[in-house]
Design a protein around this motif. Structure first.
Motif, PDB file in Angstrom:
ATOM      1  N   LEU A  75     -46.467 -25.826  40.967  1.00 21.27           N
ATOM      2  CA  LEU A  75     -47.254 -26.577  40.439  1.00 21.27           C
ATOM      3  C   LEU A  75     -46.605 -28.401  40.719  1.00 21.27           C
ATOM      4  CD1 LEU A  75     -48.841 -27.937  37.735  1.00 21.27           C
ATOM      5  CD2 LEU A  75     -46.906 -27.474  36.234  1.00 21.27           C
ATOM      6  N   GLU A  76     -45.192 -28.137  40.997  1.00 18.22           N
ATOM      7  CA  GLU A  76     -44.421 -29.152  41.534  1.00 18.22           C
ATOM      8  C   GLU A  76     -45.340 -29.585  43.577  1.00 18.22           C
ATOM      9  OE1 GLU A  76     -40.269 -31.802  42.719  1.00 18.22           O
ATOM     10  OE2 GLU A  76     -40.621 -29.146  42.257  1.00 18.22           O
ATOM     11  N   GLU A  77     -45.670 -28.214  43.684  1.00 21.03           N
ATOM     12  CA  GLU A  77     -45.964 -28.562  45.735  1.00 21.03           C
ATOM     13  C   GLU A  77     -47.074 -28.644  45.883  1.00 21.03           C
ATOM     14  OE1 GLU A  77     -44.747 -23.658  46.758  1.00 21.03           O
ATOM     15  OE2 GLU A  77     -43.063 -24.402  46.169  1.00 21.03           O
ATOM     16  N   ALA A  78     -47.776 -28.019  44.915  1.00 22.38           N
ATOM     17  CA  ALA A  78     -49.476 -28.259  44.769  1.00 22.38           C
ATOM     18  C   ALA A  78     -49.327 -30.176  45.114  1.00 22.38           C
ATOM     19  CB  ALA A  78     -49.920 -27.666  43.707  1.00 22.38           C
ATOM     20  N   SER A  79     -48.880 -31.151  43.757  1.00 21.89           N
ATOM     21  CA  SER A  79     -48.926 -32.228  43.666  1.00 21.89           C
ATOM     22  C   SER A  79     -48.476 -33.456  44.588  1.00 21.89           C
ATOM     23  CB  SER A  79     -47.597 -33.121  42.604  1.00 21.89           C
ATOM     24  OG  SER A  79     -47.140 -33.878  42.784  1.00 21.89           O
ATOM     25  N   PHE A  80     -47.143 -32.742  45.819  1.00 19.01           N
ATOM     26  CA  PHE A  80     -47.000 -33.112  46.821  1.00 19.01           C
ATOM     27  C   PHE A  80     -47.944 -33.099  47.984  1.00 19.01           C
ATOM     28  CE2 PHE A  80     -42.092 -31.891  45.663  1.00 19.01           C
ATOM     29  CZ  PHE A  80     -42.130 -33.337  45.073  1.00 19.01           C
ATOM     30  N   LEU A 103     -50.912 -33.010  47.785  1.00 19.36           N
ATOM     31  CA  LEU A 103     -51.774 -33.997  47.216  1.00 19.36           C
ATOM     32  C   LEU A 103     -51.876 -35.447  47.134  1.00 19.36           C
ATOM     33  CD1 LEU A 103     -53.350 -32.198  44.187  1.00 19.36           C
ATOM     34  CD2 LEU A 103     -54.476 -32.276  46.389  1.00 19.36           C
ATOM     35  N   GLY A 104     -50.640 -35.937  48.104  1.00 18.87           N
ATOM     36  CA  GLY A 104     -49.753 -36.852  48.436  1.00 18.87           C
ATOM     37  C   GLY A 104     -49.296 -37.688  47.612  1.00 18.87           C
ATOM     38  N   ARG A 105     -48.913 -37.237  46.310  1.00 20.87           N
ATOM     39  CA  ARG A 105     -47.847 -37.492  45.499  1.00 20.87           C
ATOM     40  C   ARG A 105     -46.425 -37.706  45.322  1.00 20.87           C
ATOM     41  NH1 ARG A 105     -51.163 -34.921  41.516  1.00 20.87           N
ATOM     42  NH2 ARG A 105     -52.527 -36.394  40.359  1.00 20.87           N
ATOM     43  N   GLY A 106     -46.090 -38.589  44.920  1.00 16.24           N
ATOM     44  CA  GLY A 106     -44.119 -38.596  45.332  1.00 16.24           C
ATOM     45  C   GLY A 106     -43.493 -38.051  44.244  1.00 16.24           C
ATOM     46  N   ARG A 107     -42.285 -37.645  44.435  1.00 20.08           N
ATOM     47  CA  ARG A 107     -41.237 -37.433  43.532  1.00 20.08           C
ATOM     48  C   ARG A 107     -41.781 -38.192  41.782  1.00 20.08           C
ATOM     49  NH1 ARG A 107     -35.624 -35.876  45.466  1.00 20.08           N
ATOM     50  NH2 ARG A 107     -36.019 -34.718  47.462  1.00 20.08           N
ATOM     51  N   MET A 108     -41.348 -39.554  41.399  1.00 17.67           N
ATOM     52  CA  MET A 108     -41.810 -39.766  40.369  1.00 17.67           C
ATOM     53  C   MET A 108     -43.083 -39.835  40.268  1.00 17.67           C
ATOM     54  SD  MET A 108     -38.948 -40.853  39.459  1.00 17.67           S
ATOM     55  CE  MET A 108     -38.012 -39.888  39.766  1.00 17.67           C
ATOM     56  N   GLU A 109     -44.193 -40.000  40.167  1.00 10.26           N
ATOM     57  CA  GLU A 109     -45.295 -40.033  40.434  1.00 10.26           C
ATOM     58  C   GLU A 109     -45.744 -38.879  39.661  1.00 10.26           C
ATOM     59  OE1 GLU A 109     -49.603 -40.913  41.773  1.00 10.26           O
ATOM     60  OE2 GLU A 109     -47.991 -41.170  43.239  1.00 10.26           O
ATOM     61  N   THR A 110     -44.698 -37.310  40.611  1.00  8.28           N
ATOM     62  CA  THR A 110     -45.242 -36.430  40.483  1.00  8.28           C
ATOM     63  C   THR A 110     -44.371 -35.620  38.940  1.00  8.28           C
ATOM     64  OG1 THR A 110     -45.571 -34.974  42.531  1.00  8.28           O
ATOM     65  CG2 THR A 110     -44.439 -33.299  41.003  1.00  8.28           C
ATOM     66  N   LEU A 111     -43.143 -36.582  39.116  1.00  7.68           N
ATOM     67  CA  LEU A 111     -42.413 -36.333  37.238  1.00  7.68           C
ATOM     68  C   LEU A 111     -43.456 -36.874  36.266  1.00  7.68           C
ATOM     69  CD1 LEU A 111     -39.802 -35.370  35.497  1.00  7.68           C
ATOM     70  CD2 LEU A 111     -39.136 -37.528  36.386  1.00  7.68           C
ATOM     71  N   PHE A 112     -43.789 -37.997  36.210  1.00 12.99           N
ATOM     72  CA  PHE A 112     -44.438 -38.394  34.991  1.00 12.99           C
ATOM     73  C   PHE A 112     -45.785 -38.172  34.926  1.00 12.99           C
ATOM     74  CE2 PHE A 112     -40.874 -41.547  36.009  1.00 12.99           C
ATOM     75  CZ  PHE A 112     -40.909 -41.462  34.253  1.00 12.99           C
ATOM     76  N   LEU A 113     -46.273 -37.421  35.777  1.00 14.33           N
ATOM     77  CA  LEU A 113     -48.374 -37.290  35.761  1.00 14.33           C
ATOM     78  C   LEU A 113     -47.901 -35.824  35.870  1.00 14.33           C
ATOM     79  CD1 LEU A 113     -49.550 -39.794  37.794  1.00 14.33           C
ATOM     80  CD2 LEU A 113     -49.045 -40.125  35.548  1.00 14.33           C
ATOM     81  N   VAL A 114     -47.341 -35.289  36.028  1.00 16.81           N
ATOM     82  CA  VAL A 114     -47.788 -33.670  36.615  1.00 16.81           C
ATOM     83  C   VAL A 114     -46.586 -32.711  35.669  1.00 16.81           C
ATOM     84  CG1 VAL A 114     -47.633 -31.100  38.077  1.00 16.81           C
ATOM     85  CG2 VAL A 114     -48.509 -33.915  39.283  1.00 16.81           C
ATOM     86  N   LEU A 115     -45.460 -32.994  35.706  1.00 11.69           N
ATOM     87  CA  LEU A 115     -43.913 -32.333  35.408  1.00 11.69           C
ATOM     88  C   LEU A 115     -43.821 -32.852  34.167  1.00 11.69           C
ATOM     89  CD1 LEU A 115     -42.001 -31.899  38.025  1.00 11.69           C
ATOM     90  CD2 LEU A 115     -43.622 -30.486  37.628  1.00 11.69           C
TER      91      LEU A 115
END
Length: 216
Positions: free
Chosen positions: A112-117, A119-131
């Motif tokens: 899940l996190e790998e797919a977000s990365f 797609l070009g999302r940063g760590r904080m964006e991945t945290l709040f929008l994906v995780l």
């Protein structure tokens, strides 16, 4: 009772962003700092509340380093004040907020996190929008657990705040006073109120978790 709920509300509100960031750090960290921070977070759970309260009292007192500094520069006195018991409650409630969030993040598939990365999302964006959207029950459990724990605090807040009516006299402290005074009727009202609130919130947590598992 109102003062007790006020303390629990502000404790939960302050700890939520702290718990999210610390939980995310512990979820990703692999170095020795992770162990050191986890030890500090777990300490309130393994130490007797009066031990933690005693050292916070020494630290916050006007003769202590932090207490003297705050009093001299901001005219802020933490001992025997609502601000003092709030800080103590935040410190004591830290593991109840951080651990469920960390466990929720660890339960997610790494893809899940790998797919977000990818797609070009940063760590904080991945945290709040994906995780975080995928661990809503864990966040709810953390908030409710922190709130319920803050309602029942006694040892730490008693050491820091004492028993000042309208300022630091929480329901748990009032309950203890009424039992000492052999006023069991009023003590029963305090005890029953705390029991009903705690049991009700725990029922809500379990019900929402059950519904979430059924729909996912």
């Amino acid at each position: 009772m109102l003062l007790t709920f006020k303390l629990a509300f502000w404790t939960t509100l302050i700890l939520l962003p702290i718990g999210i960031l610390l939980g995310f750090f512990l979820y990703r960290a692999k170095n020795v700092w992770k162990i050191c921070i986890e030890v500090l977070i777990w300490l309130p759970l393994v130490l007797p509340p009066t031990v933690l309260g005693f050292y916070l009292l020494i630290l916050f007192s006007p003769n202590g380093f932090l207490g003297k500094f705050l009093l001299a520069h901001w005219d802020l006195k933490l001992v025997f004040s609502f601000e003092g018991i709030l800080i103590a409650s935040v410190i004591f409630g830290l593991p109840f907020m951080v651990n469920p969030i960390k466990s929720g993040l660890q339960s997610l598939p790494p893809q899940l996190e790998e797919a977000s990365f990818m797609l070009g999302r940063g760590r904080m964006e991945t945290l709040f929008l994906v995780l975080l959207p995928n661990i809503k029950p864990s966040i709810l459990l953390a908030c409710m657990g922190t709130f319920v724990h803050a309602i029942g605090e006694f040892g730490v807040v008693m050491m820091i705040g004492g028993n000042i009516q309208g300022e630091t006299r929480l329901a748990s402290i009032a309950l203890y006073d009424e039992v000492e005074a052999l006023n069991y009727a009023l003590a029963h009202q305090y005890a029953l109120s705390l029991f009903a609130v705690s049991a009700g919130l725990l029922f809500v947590i379990l019900w929402i978790n059950k519904r979430y598992l059924e729909t996912h």
